[in-house]
Design a protein around this motif. Structure first.
Motif, PDB file in Angstrom:
ATOM      1  N   PHE A  82      -1.098   8.526 -10.825  1.00 12.55           N
ATOM      2  CA  PHE A  82      -1.660   7.574  -9.733  1.00 12.55           C
ATOM      3  C   PHE A  82      -1.232   8.160  -8.423  1.00 12.55           C
ATOM      4  O   PHE A  82      -0.054   8.595  -8.209  1.00 12.55           O
ATOM      5  CB  PHE A  82      -1.004   6.131  -9.976  1.00 12.55           C
ATOM      6  N   SER A  83      -1.920   7.706  -7.280  1.00 10.65           N
ATOM      7  CA  SER A  83      -1.596   8.202  -5.997  1.00 10.65           C
ATOM      8  C   SER A  83      -2.106   7.147  -4.872  1.00 10.65           C
ATOM      9  O   SER A  83      -3.326   6.426  -5.393  1.00 10.65           O
ATOM     10  CB  SER A  83      -1.965   9.353  -5.517  1.00 10.65           C
ATOM     11  N   SER A  84      -1.440   6.935  -3.946  1.00 15.96           N
ATOM     12  CA  SER A  84      -1.964   6.017  -2.815  1.00 15.96           C
ATOM     13  C   SER A  84      -1.766   6.578  -1.572  1.00 15.96           C
ATOM     14  O   SER A  84      -0.737   7.400  -1.265  1.00 15.96           O
ATOM     15  CB  SER A  84      -1.474   4.710  -3.112  1.00 15.96           C
ATOM     16  N   PRO A  85      -2.488   5.986  -0.537  1.00 12.79           N
ATOM     17  CA  PRO A  85      -1.976   6.566   0.943  1.00 12.79           C
ATOM     18  C   PRO A  85      -0.831   6.194   1.391  1.00 12.79           C
ATOM     19  O   PRO A  85      -0.095   5.592   0.863  1.00 12.79           O
ATOM     20  CB  PRO A  85      -3.253   5.889   1.707  1.00 12.79           C
ATOM     21  N   PRO A  86      -0.490   7.063   2.546  1.00 14.81           N
ATOM     22  CA  PRO A  86       0.915   6.813   2.823  1.00 14.81           C
ATOM     23  C   PRO A  86       1.017   5.312   3.376  1.00 14.81           C
ATOM     24  O   PRO A  86       0.147   4.795   3.963  1.00 14.81           O
ATOM     25  CB  PRO A  86       0.854   7.826   4.114  1.00 14.81           C
ATOM     26  N   VAL A 129      -6.984 -10.037  -3.284  1.00 17.21           N
ATOM     27  CA  VAL A 129      -6.245 -10.834  -2.345  1.00 17.21           C
ATOM     28  C   VAL A 129      -4.761  -9.877  -2.418  1.00 17.21           C
ATOM     29  O   VAL A 129      -4.036  -9.453  -3.585  1.00 17.21           O
ATOM     30  CB  VAL A 129      -5.741 -12.056  -3.048  1.00 17.21           C
ATOM     31  N   HIS A 130      -4.107  -9.812  -1.367  1.00 14.58           N
ATOM     32  CA  HIS A 130      -2.898  -9.125  -1.164  1.00 14.58           C
ATOM     33  C   HIS A 130      -1.975 -10.219  -0.216  1.00 14.58           C
ATOM     34  O   HIS A 130      -2.417 -10.631   0.771  1.00 14.58           O
ATOM     35  CB  HIS A 130      -3.007  -7.893  -0.315  1.00 14.58           C
ATOM     36  N   TYR A 142      -0.173  -8.965  -5.983  1.00 15.34           N
ATOM     37  CA  TYR A 142      -1.728  -8.845  -5.429  1.00 15.34           C
ATOM     38  C   TYR A 142      -2.515  -9.561  -6.556  1.00 15.34           C
ATOM     39  O   TYR A 142      -2.074  -9.467  -7.846  1.00 15.34           O
ATOM     40  CB  TYR A 142      -1.926  -7.126  -5.430  1.00 15.34           C
ATOM     41  N   ASP A 143      -3.742  -9.775  -6.314  1.00 12.05           N
ATOM     42  CA  ASP A 143      -4.694 -10.400  -7.123  1.00 12.05           C
ATOM     43  C   ASP A 143      -5.834  -9.388  -7.324  1.00 12.05           C
ATOM     44  O   ASP A 143      -6.711  -9.438  -6.126  1.00 12.05           O
ATOM     45  CB  ASP A 143      -4.893 -11.915  -7.132  1.00 12.05           C
ATOM     46  N   ALA A 181      -4.317   1.210   0.563  1.00 13.08           N
ATOM     47  CA  ALA A 181      -4.482   0.385  -0.921  1.00 13.08           C
ATOM     48  C   ALA A 181      -4.547  -1.160  -0.763  1.00 13.08           C
ATOM     49  O   ALA A 181      -4.971  -1.379  -1.695  1.00 13.08           O
ATOM     50  CB  ALA A 181      -3.457   0.967  -1.675  1.00 13.08           C
ATOM     51  N   PHE A 182      -4.000  -1.686   0.166  1.00 13.99           N
ATOM     52  CA  PHE A 182      -3.899  -3.163   0.303  1.00 13.99           C
ATOM     53  C   PHE A 182      -5.655  -3.472   0.548  1.00 13.99           C
ATOM     54  O   PHE A 182      -5.832  -4.774  -0.128  1.00 13.99           O
ATOM     55  CB  PHE A 182      -3.202  -3.563   1.682  1.00 13.99           C
TER      56      PHE A 182
END
Length: 254
Positions: free
Chosen positions: A230-234, A65-66, A112-113, A59-60
């Motif tokens: 919502f979900s995101s990778p491990p 920008v992270h 994050y941006d 997700a980054f």
């Protein structure tokens, strides 16, 4: 005449010819060399001081920008292990251990941006805990013996089962809370050892040691919001290492 001479010599040497023969003692030669060796049991307790290389998440890459404000760290945690070994001689020994490494609390913070407009859109406050089961074979070289004090160095190789538990992602500005289940993984592990032992008795040695341990990587399960929208990778925990300090004992079975 010959009989008189023999009797005279025997009298001077102790009375009889047999007594003269008794004075002869065979040369025993060099004493046998006895090397210490044999099986031993060992156990230890200690504290880990762990370090994280970096966090990775797919997700980054979805934001412009992270940036990590706190790249992540672990608290110290207790550890304990048992094992069996073999002392080959005065300087070389080998053992195998099973070690449980208790839960070390984790925390990290990023921001994050999303569109790259120069305005930070949110933060993620991460927390959780990590623990391991460590299986390792070790070889040691005992450097010397100074009145029972024996410094040593060593190295080990094995496997570590790394587990992340109670992982949470709290997005404070957006009032979002997500969590992930555990996903334990086995990793190649290796270690470097140094320490000093004191030979308290013929069988018992007290050991104070230090180990640098490379535990590999760890990961969570899929990160999901509490409302299910919502979900995101491990989350991947890369390059975990530790500085361990241990107090132990070795008991010889010989």
């Amino acid at each position: 005449m010959n009989k008189f001479l023999i009797a005279t010599i025997a009298a001077l040497l102790g009375g009889t010819p047999a007594a003269a023969a008794d004075l002869y003692i065979a040369d025993p030669g060099d004493p046998p060399v006895v090397l210490s060796g044999g099986w031993y049991l060992r156990g230890h307790l200690g504290m880990s001081n762990q370090r994280l290389g970096h966090l990775e998440n797919g997700a980054f890459d979805d934001v412009a920008v992270h940036q990590f404000l706190d790249s992540g760290s672990f608290d110290s945690a207790p550890l304990g292990g048992v094992g069996i070994g073999y002392q080959f001689n005065d300087w070389l020994r080998l053992d195998g251990i099973v070690e449980y490494r208790g839960k070390a609390d984790f925390a990290a913070l990023d921001r994050y941006d999303e569109d790259g407009d120069g305005v930070w859109d949110g933060t993620n406050d991460y927390d959780g805990a990590k623990s391991e089961w460590l299986l390792m074979a070790n070889v040691y070289v005992d450097i010397g013996d100074w009145n029972g004090i024996k410094p040593y160095v060593g190295a080990g190789i094995g496997a570590s089962r790394n587990r992340i538990s109670n992982f949470r992602d709290i997005n404070v500005p957006n009032l979002g809370v997500a969590s992930a289940s555990s996903d334990p993984t086995w990793n190649l592990a290796w270690a470097l050892h140094a320490g000093v032992a004191y030979q308290a008795t013929d069988r018992l040695a007290v050991d104070f040691g230090y180990s640098y341990v490379d535990l590999g990587n760890a990961r969570t399960g899929t990160i999901r919001s509490y409302d299910g929208n919502f979900s995101s990778p491990p989350m991947h925990f890369e390059d975990i290492t530790s500085h361990d300090f241990k107090l132990g004992m070795r008991y010889s079975l010989q």
